[in-house]
Enzyme design. Structure first.
Site, PDB file in Angstrom:
ATOM      1  N   LYS A  30      -4.809  -1.013 -13.783  1.00 43.83           N
ATOM      2  CA  LYS A  30      -3.975  -0.651 -14.868  1.00 43.83           C
ATOM      3  C   LYS A  30      -2.693   0.062 -14.237  1.00 43.83           C
ATOM      4  O   LYS A  30      -2.640   0.478 -13.121  1.00 43.83           O
ATOM      5  CB  LYS A  30      -4.626   0.907 -15.310  1.00 43.83           C
ATOM      6  CG  LYS A  30      -3.876   1.377 -16.277  1.00 43.83           C
ATOM      7  CD  LYS A  30      -3.888   3.026 -16.713  1.00 43.83           C
ATOM      8  CE  LYS A  30      -2.941   3.789 -16.120  1.00 43.83           C
ATOM      9  NZ  LYS A  30      -1.517   3.680 -16.410  1.00 43.83           N
ATOM     10  N   THR A  84      -0.642  13.078  -5.764  1.00 47.17           N
ATOM     11  CA  THR A  84      -1.748  13.993  -4.920  1.00 47.17           C
ATOM     12  C   THR A  84      -2.647  14.669  -6.016  1.00 47.17           C
ATOM     13  O   THR A  84      -3.833  14.678  -6.211  1.00 47.17           O
ATOM     14  CB  THR A  84      -1.344  14.851  -3.803  1.00 47.17           C
ATOM     15  OG1 THR A  84      -0.702  14.096  -2.826  1.00 47.17           O
ATOM     16  CG2 THR A  84      -2.435  15.750  -3.437  1.00 47.17           C
ATOM     17  N   GLU A 137      -4.226   6.615  -2.191  1.00 44.59           N
ATOM     18  CA  GLU A 137      -3.137   6.499  -1.474  1.00 44.59           C
ATOM     19  C   GLU A 137      -2.159   7.589  -2.137  1.00 44.59           C
ATOM     20  O   GLU A 137      -1.695   7.265  -3.253  1.00 44.59           O
ATOM     21  CB  GLU A 137      -2.434   5.086  -1.431  1.00 44.59           C
ATOM     22  CG  GLU A 137      -1.571   4.994   0.007  1.00 44.59           C
ATOM     23  CD  GLU A 137      -0.010   4.964  -0.596  1.00 44.59           C
ATOM     24  OE1 GLU A 137       0.581   6.022  -0.462  1.00 44.59           O
ATOM     25  OE2 GLU A 137       0.335   4.066  -1.153  1.00 44.59           O
ATOM     26  N   CYS A 148       6.345   6.869  -1.501  1.00 46.77           N
ATOM     27  CA  CYS A 148       5.468   7.684  -1.086  1.00 46.77           C
ATOM     28  C   CYS A 148       5.688   7.904   0.148  1.00 46.77           C
ATOM     29  O   CYS A 148       5.645   9.288   0.629  1.00 46.77           O
ATOM     30  CB  CYS A 148       3.958   7.031  -1.257  1.00 46.77           C
ATOM     31  SG  CYS A 148       3.958   5.678  -0.776  1.00 46.77           S
ATOM     32  N   GLU A 198       7.377  17.234  -2.565  1.00 47.27           N
ATOM     33  CA  GLU A 198       7.640  15.944  -2.723  1.00 47.27           C
ATOM     34  C   GLU A 198       8.616  15.565  -4.010  1.00 47.27           C
ATOM     35  O   GLU A 198       8.455  16.021  -5.058  1.00 47.27           O
ATOM     36  CB  GLU A 198       6.390  14.879  -2.789  1.00 47.27           C
ATOM     37  CG  GLU A 198       6.840  13.398  -2.770  1.00 47.27           C
ATOM     38  CD  GLU A 198       5.627  12.350  -3.202  1.00 47.27           C
ATOM     39  OE1 GLU A 198       4.753  12.976  -3.995  1.00 47.27           O
ATOM     40  OE2 GLU A 198       5.697  11.413  -2.423  1.00 47.27           O
TER      41      GLU A 198
END
Ligand code: NDP
Length: 796
Positions: free
Chosen positions: A192, A246, A266, A300, A397
Site C-alpha cells: 500500500k 513512530t 522503519e 526520516c 521530528e
C-alpha cells in the site's frame, strides 16, 4: 531580460523538464486508477476514489481508488494463491524476473522521475539523479540475492505473504526497498503506497504486467490509513513491513502482538549532524544542504539537529546563512531548483506550527530574504539557533526544511547531546580526524553513521534504526533476514519438551524448612546477592510435588534495581571479543568442576535420571564453548557500496536485554539464552525458569568465580510473566527475549511498543534445547545484536 542583465545578476532562468510522457501515462488510465490485484486492474469494491494533487502547482493529477477491507482481502488471497508457484519457480527464475524489473525501470527512468516529482513535489534533480537510479540499483542488487538465495541462505525459507506499507517521502524508492528483497527471498506481496503518492507504484504495476510477472506475486492496493490498517490486521498476512511515523509503527506493533506476524519497522528520526572544530567547514555546509534541505527535509534520517563545537559555531552559522540565501525553491520540474514543495497542506501546517512553537520557546529563527512561490505548498529553508536541548523543536521530528542548531564543548558532551533523543536512525560526523570520527561513531545510538558525508544510500548496505526509530534493516545481506525464517522453526513443538519425571534416588532436598536451615536462594543484582524488596519468597516443588527449596519473589523494584545495575556496567560491552571469550571459557571451566552438583540439582527439580541431568550439564558446557568460540568470530561485513567508500556493517550489542528463560531444561535453557546475549556484549536481566530456578541461582556462584563483571548478569526470580511484563514496559530495556506461553509472548510484544524494544521468542512454540539445531546458532547472536553501518569516504 537582456544577456547583459543575465551576466550581471548571473540569475538562473527556468529549465523545465517536459511532463508530456507522464501526462500520457496518466491519460492511458483515463486519469483514474484502479487497484492492481492478481495481475489485473480491478475496480475497488468501495467504488470510492480520492485525488492525487501536484503539490508544487496544486494541479489535479488523477483519481485513485480507495481499497476497503474486501479489496485488501482479495489482494491477500491473490498473493496467497501465487505463493506456492512463486516458491517452486526457484532462485534463478526469480532472479530473472527481478533483473527484468530493474531493466524496465532503467529504460523508463525519466518517466518515473518526472511522475515522482509531479506527485510528490520533490525536485526533478533528486528523482532523476538519486531516487530512480537507486530504485534500479536495488532491483539489480536483489536479482543477485535471488540468484544466491539457495546457497547463501539455505537454512532459511520465505516468510510467505508480506503486507508492505510505505510513506510518501520516497515513494518508488521505498517500494523498491520493500518489494525487491521480498520477491528475491520467495515471498509474494501486497503493497500500500501513501495516499499522497500512489502514482509511481501504479506505474510500477504496469511494469510488472509488461514483464509478465506471475499474477498475484505483486499486488498494489491504494488508499488511506484505514486500508493500511486492514492489511495489518488481515489474518492471512505473514509479515508486515512498514515505513512511516513512530506513532503508526507503535499501532502496528500493538496490532500484530501475538499474531505470529513478523514485523519490520522503519520509523522517524531526529538525527544529529555533529561538527567538530577541525572539520572542513565548506564541505560541512554542503553536507548540511544535503542533510536537511534534500527532499525539503522530509527524510526520516535527515540531519535535523546540528551539533557544532562552540569554538566554530558562529563562523559555521554565518556560512550556512550565506548558503541558504543562494538556495533556489520552485516547481519540482524545474531542473535548476534545490528545494521543491512540501507534500501536502497538512504537512505544511505541521511544519508551520512547530516553527511557531520554536519561536515561542525562545529559539532564534533565521530564514533567507527571498520569498517562496505563491502557488503550491512551499516552506523556506529555516535555521534555528540558541536552541535548548530539551525544547520541542530539538526533540520532535519536524519533517520539513528546518535545521535546529546547538553547540557543545567537549567530545563527551557531543555524544551526550547526540544521544539525547528517543530516536536512533542515523548520525553524521564531521572531522578531519579519522581517529575521532571512529571513536564517536560507535558511541552514537543509531543504525547508520556517516563520516564526512550524509544521506548516502546503497542497496548493498543495510539501513534501519535503533530505539524508537524502529527495528529491522533494509538493504544489504542484513536486510534479507527480514524476509526469511529459519527452516528449523517448523520443527518446534506445541508443548514444552520435557522427559517424563521418575522417582530418583537423590533426596529431593537437604534443606526442608523442618531441618531449620534457611535455604532461600537470593537474587543476584549488580554482582551481589540481593534479598527481595518485597520480603517474600516462593516455595519450589519438584515435578513430582516434593519440596526442593525456596527462592526470592522479585517485584517491580527488584527489576528496577537490576536494570540500573545492568546500565551501570560499561565495562563488558567495551571488551574485545577475545576478552569476552576468555571469561566465557572460564565459566565453562567452572561448570565442568561442578558438573555433578549441577546435575543433582536438575534431578531434584525435574526428577529426571542422573544420566539425563549429566547430559544437560554437558550440553550446557558445550554450548558455552560454542559461544566462547563465536565471541571473536561473529563479526561484521565490509559492504561494496558507492565509489571510494568503505561501509562497515558492524554488529553492536542491543544494550541492556531482558531474558525470560524457558521453564523446561533449567540449566540448559538458562545457558542457551543468557550466554549468546552476553557474548554479543549485552548486559542482561534474567528471569530464570519459574518452576525450576535453582540452576540459575546456583549459577551466580559460577559467575562470581569466573571474572564476569558485576552488572553483566542480573538474576531476578519470581513470577515469570509478572516480571516479564515489568521488563517489557521498562523504558531502559533495549531488547527482550521471552520463552514461554503464547499468551505471555503476546503481552511482551504488546507492552514493548512503548519504547519499541526488540522482542524475540517462539510465540508459544517450544524448542528442544538438547537439540543443537534448535537450541543454539547464529540466530541467537543476530537477535542479541543490531547492525550499525558506518560509511567512510576516502580520497586524497
Ligand atoms: P504515517 O505513518 O501516517 O504514514 C505512513 C504510511 O502508513 C502511509 O501509507 C499511511 O497511509 C499508512 N498508515 C497510516 N495509518 C495507518 C494505520 N493505522 N495502519 C496502517 N497503515 C497506516 O505518516 P504520515 O504520512 O501521516 O506522516 C506523519 C509524520 O510521520 C511525518 O510528519 C513524519 O514525521 C513521519 N514520517 C516518517 C517517515 C519515515 O520515513 N520514517 C515517512 C513519512 C512520515 P496514508 O498515507 O494513506 O494515511
Amino acid at each position: 531580460m537582456k544577456i547583459k542583465d543575465i551576466y550581471e545578476t548571473m540569475e538562473y532562468g527556468p529549465a523545465p523538464e517536459s511532463a508530456e510522457a507522464a501526462i500520457d501515462f496518466l491519460k492511458s488510465h483515463n486519469n483514474r486508477f484502479q487497484l492492481f490485484i492478481d495481475g489485473e486492474w480491478k475496480a475497488s469494491v468501495s467504488g470510492e476514489y480520492f485525488d492525487s494533487i501536484n503539490p508544487a502547482t496544486e494541479e489535479h493529477l488523477a483519481k485513485i481508488s480507495e481499497a476497503n477491507e474486501e479489496d485488501v482481502d482479495s489482494a491477500v488471497k491473490a498473493a496467497r494463491k501465487a505463493l506456492p508457484d512463486w516458491v517452486a519457480l526457484g532462485s534463478h527464475q526469480r532472479a530473472r524476473y527481478l533483473y527484468a524489473i530493474a531493466r524496465q525501470i532503467q529504460k523508463h527512468s525519466r518517466l518515473f522521475a518526472v511522475l515522482e516529482s509531479m506527485d510528490n513535489g520533490k525536485p526533478i534533480r533528486e528523482t532523476r539523479d538519486i531516487d530512480i537510479p537507486l530504485v534500479a540499483r536495488h532491483f539489480y542488487h536483489h536479482a543477485g540475492w535471488a540468484q544466491l538465495r539457495d546457497t547463501e541462505l539455505k537454512d532459511y525459507k520465505e516468510v510467505g505473504v508480506v503486507g508492505q506499507i510505505i510513506p510518501w517521502n520516497f515513494p518508488l524508492l521505498m517500494l523498491a526497498w520493500k518489494i525487491a528483497p521480498a520477491l528475491a527471498m520467495g515471498n509474494t506481496v501486497v503493497l500500500k503506497p501513501a495516499e499522497f503518492t500512489s502514482l509511481t507504484a501504479l506505474l510500477f504495476a504496469d511494469i510488472c504486467k509488461q514483464i509478465g510477472l506471475p499474477k498475484g506475486v505483486v499486488n498494489i492496493i491504494t488508499g488511506h490509513g484505514t486500508t493500511g490498517a486492514a492489511l495489518v490486521n488481515h489474518k492471512d498476512v505473514d509479515k508486515i513491513a512498514f515505513t512511516g511515523s513512530t506513532e503508526v509503527g507503535r499501532i502496528i506493533r500493538k496490532a500484530t502482538a501475538g499474531s505470529g506476524k513478523k514485523i519490520s519497522l522503519e520509523l522517524g528520526g531526529k538525527s544529529p549532524f555533529i561538527v567538530f572544530e577541525d572539520a572542513d567547514l565548506d564541505s560541512v555546509v554542503e553536507g548540511i544542504v544535503d542533510a536537511i534541505w534534500f527532499n525539503q527535509g522530509q527524510v526520516c534520517c535527515a540531519g535535523s539537529r546540528l551539533l557544532v563545537q562552540e569554538s566554530i559555531a558562529e563562523t559555521l552559522y554565518k556560512k550556512i546563512r550565506k548558503r541558504m540565501e543562494t538556495l533556489r525553491i520552485g516547481n519540482s520540474l524545474d531542473k535548476g531548483i534545490d528545494i521543491g514543495a512540501i507534500v501536502a497542506p497538512v504537512q505544511l501546517k505541521v511544519i508551520e506550527d512547530l516553527v511557531r512553537q520554536g519561536v515561542d520557546e525562545g529559539s532564534a529563527l533565521w530564514q533567507p530574504s527571498w520569498a517562496c512561490p505563491k502557488d503550491g505548498y512551499f516552506y523556506p529553508p529555516t535555521l534555528f539557533t540558541d536552541v535548548s536541548p530539551s525544547s520541542t523543536i530539538a526533540q520532535v521530528e519536524i519533517f520539513g526544511p528546518v535545521l535546529v542548531a546547538m553547540s557543545f564543548r567537549s567530545h563527551q558532551e557531543a555524544v551526550k547531546l547526540a544521544n539525547n533523543t528517543r530516536y536512533g536512525l542515523a548520525c553524521s560526523i564531521w572531522t578531519e580526524n579519522i581517529n575521532l570520527a571512529l571513536d564517536i561513531a560507535p558511541q552514537i545510538k543509531a543504525g547508520v553513521a556517516w563520516i564526512n558525508c550524509t544521506n548516502v544510500f546503497d542497496a548493498a548496505s543495510g539501513f534501519g534504526g535503533y530505539r524508537e526509530s524502529g527495528f529491522g534493516r533494509e538493504g544489504g545481506k542484513e536486510g534479507l533476514y527480514e524476509y526469511v525464517k529459519p527452516r528449523i522453526d517448523d520443527s518446534f513443538s506445541d508443548k514444552p519438551v520435557v522427559k517424563a519425571p521418575k522417582k530418583s534416588k537423590i533426596p529431593s532436598t537437604n534443606g526442608h524448612p523442618s531441618s531449620g536451615i534457611d535455604r532461600t536462594a537470593k537474587m543476584y543484582i549488580g554482582g551481589k546477592q540481593a534479598r527481595p524488596d518485597g520480603g517474600y519468597s516462593m516455595v519450589i516443588k519438584s515435578s513430582l510435588g516434593e519440596y526442593v527449596g525456596e527462592v526470592s519473589k522479585g517485584n517491580r523494584k527488584d527489576i528496577r534495581n537490576a536494570v540500573e545495575a545492568a546500565h551501570a556496567n560499561n565495562d563488558w560491552g567495551n571488551r574485545t571479543g577475545h576478552a569476552r571469550a576468555q571469561v566465557l571459557y572460564y565459566i565453562a571451566e567452572n561448570l565442568i568442576i561442578r558438573r555433578d552438583e549441577f546435575a543433582k540439582r536438575i534431578v531434584q527439580m525435574v526428577n529426571c535420571s542422573k544420566s539425563d541431568a549429566l547430559k544437560e550439564v554437558d550440553e550446557s558446557i558445550e554450548r558455552i564453548y560454542t559461544y566462547a568460540a563465536q565471541a571473536d568470530k561473529y563479526d561484521g561485513l565490509v559492504h561494496h557500496t558507492v565509489h571510494r567508500n568503505v561501509t562497515l556493517a558492524m554488529p553492536e550489542a542491543l544494550g541492556v536485554m531482558a531474558i525470560i528463560c524457558p521453564d523446561e531444561s533449567p540449566l540448559l535453557g538458562f545457558v542457551s539464552t543468557v550466554i549468546p546475549a552476553i557474548t554479543m556484549g549485552n548486559n542482561v536481566v534474567v528471569v530464570p525458569s519459574e518452576t525450576s530456578p535453582f540452576s540459575a541461582t546456583d549459577f551466580y556462584q559460577i559467575l562470581e568465580t569466573s571474572d564476569v563483571p558485576s552488572g553483566t548478569v542480573n538474576i531476578v526470580t519470581g513470577n515469570k510473566d509478572e516480571l516479564a511484563q515489568v521488563l517489557a514496559k521498562h523504558d531502559d530495556v533495549d531488547g527482550i527475549w521471552y520463552f514461554g506461553t503464547k499468551a505471555g509472548f503476546k503481552d511482551i510484544e504488546y507492552l514493548s511498543a512503548d519504547n519499541m524494544k526488540r522482542t524475540w521468542g517462539n510465540n508459544g512454540k517450544y524448542r528442544d534445547w538438547m537439540d543443537k539445531a534448535q537450541g543454539e546458532g547464529e540466530v541467537f547472536l543476530r537477535h542479541a545484536s543490531q547492525i550499525k553501518n558506518i560509511w567512510i569516504p576516502y580520497g586524497a
